[in-house]
Design a protein around this motif. Structure first.
Motif, short mmCIF file in Angstrom:
data_model
loop_
_atom_site.label_atom_id
_atom_site.label_comp_id
_atom_site.label_asym_id
_atom_site.label_seq_id
_atom_site.Cartn_x
_atom_site.Cartn_y
_atom_site.Cartn_z
N ARG A 99 3.87 9.35 -4.76
CA ARG A 99 3.65 9.79 -3.38
C ARG A 99 2.49 9.02 -2.77
N HIS A 100 2.73 8.47 -1.61
CA HIS A 100 1.68 7.72 -0.92
C HIS A 100 0.89 8.66 -0.02
N ASP A 101 -0.42 8.66 -0.19
CA ASP A 101 -1.33 9.44 0.66
C ASP A 101 -2.50 8.53 1.00
N ARG A 105 -8.10 10.41 -2.65
CA ARG A 105 -9.07 9.72 -3.49
C ARG A 105 -8.31 8.80 -4.43
N GLY A 106 -8.83 7.66 -4.62
CA GLY A 106 -7.96 6.72 -5.32
C GLY A 106 -8.66 5.83 -6.31
N PRO A 107 -7.94 4.75 -6.53
CA PRO A 107 -6.72 4.29 -5.84
C PRO A 107 -5.45 5.06 -6.20
N ALA A 108 -5.40 5.72 -7.38
CA ALA A 108 -4.23 6.53 -7.74
C ALA A 108 -4.66 7.57 -8.76
N GLU A 114 2.75 14.60 -9.68
CA GLU A 114 2.94 13.41 -8.85
C GLU A 114 1.92 12.34 -9.23
N ILE A 115 2.28 11.09 -8.92
CA ILE A 115 1.33 9.98 -8.95
C ILE A 115 0.96 9.73 -7.49
#
Length: 239
Positions: A99-101, A105-108, A114-115
C-alpha cells in the motif's frame, strides 16, 4: 568465461507451438562440454549453453527436440508479481498487500498485514525491494546467531544475493550467503535454510556428520526441502 546473448525466437519447426516469441538466452561457455538446456524461472527464459566450438544450429536442434518439455515448463511458471500498489507479497509465508501512503513514516514498514511504502509512488518498487532485503537480513541475522551459538561456531559475515538456483551457501572463510527471497518463505523454511548453512561452519560437506548437525538445529529438513522444491520457483517470480 561466459558470453551471454538473449533474443526471442519462435520455434515453428516443432508441431507443439511454444509461446511466440520464446525468450532464449544463449550462453557460450569455455567450461561447457556439451550443449545443454534449462529454464530460468525468474526471467521466464529458455537458456541454451553452448561449448565454444558449437554453433547455434546444435542449440536449435536441442530446443526443437525438447520443445514439448520447454512448453510445459514455461506454461507451468507462476505469473510474474510486480512490486506495485495492491500486489500481495508474502512475508514469512503470510500475504501482505503493498500500500502506498506518501505521508507514512518510511521508507517502508509492516503494518496490519500490509507493506506500507512512503514517498513518491515512482520509488515504490525500489523501496519495497529495499524493505524486503532489509527484513530478510534482519531475520536471517537473528537465526544465524541462535544456530551458531548452539553449535559453538561463528559466521564471518552474512551477505544477501538474488540467486536462481541456490537458497544459501557457506564459503570456506565462514561467509554465509542467502537469497533475500527467503523472507517470503514460511518461517520454518527460512529456519531450515539458515540451519543448513550454519551447520556448514562445522562440517563443510554433506556427510552424515553434517546432517547430524542440521538435525540438532531444526526438525524441518524434509518438509522445508519439499516446500522449496514445490514453491521456490514462485518466489523467483516476485519483482
Amino acid at each position: 568465461m561466459e558470453h551471454n546473448e538473449t533474443e526471442s525466437i519462435p520455434l515453428r519447426a516443432h508441431p507443439l507451438a511454444l509461446p511466440t516469441p520464446t525468450p532464449v538466452r544463449w550462453n557460450r561457455s569455455a567450461r561447457a562440454r556439451r550443449v545443454s538446456l534449462r529454464i530460468d524461472p525468474r526471467a521466464g527464459e529458455v537458456i541454451v549453453t553452448l561449448p565454444l566450438r558449437s554453433g547455434r544450429k546444435a542449440g536449435m536442434s536441442l530446443l526443437t527436440t525438447h520443445a514439448a518439455w520447454v512448453k510445459e515448463r514455461l506454461d507451468s511458471l507462476s505469473p510474474n508479481v510486480p512490486l506495485a500498489e495492491g500486489q500481495r507479497i508474502p512475508i514469512g509465508g503470510v500475504p501482505h498487500a503493498i500500500r502506498h501512503d506518501p505521508n507514512a513514516r518510511g521508507p517502508a514498514i509492516l503494518w496490519s498485514g500490509e507493506i506500507v511504502v512512503a514517498g513518491d509512488v515512482a520509488f515504490l518498487a525500489r523501496r519495497t525491494l529495499d524493505f524486503l532485503k532489509a527484513e530478510a537480513k534482519r531475520r536471517i541475522t537473528v537465526l544465524v546467531a541462535g544456530h551458531a551459538a548452539a553449535l559453538g561456531v561463528r559466521a564471518k559475515r552474512i551477505i544477501l544475493k538474488d540467486t536462481r538456483s541456490r537458497w544459501g551457501s557457506c564459503a570456506p572463510d565462514g561467509t554465509l550467503a542467502f537469497s533475500w527471497r527467503l523472507v517470503m518463505a514460511p518461517d520454518w523454511v527460512l529456519d531450515y535454510v539458515v540451519a543448513h548453512e550454519v551447520a556448514h561452519l562445522r562440517e563443510l560437506n554433506h556427510s552424515d556428520r553434517f546432517w547430524a548437525q542440521v538435525s540438532r538445529l531444526t526438525p524441518h529438513r524434509e518438509a522445508a526441502q519439499d516446500w522449496l522444491r514445490r514453491n521456490g520457483p514462485t518466489l523467483l517470480r516476485v519483482g
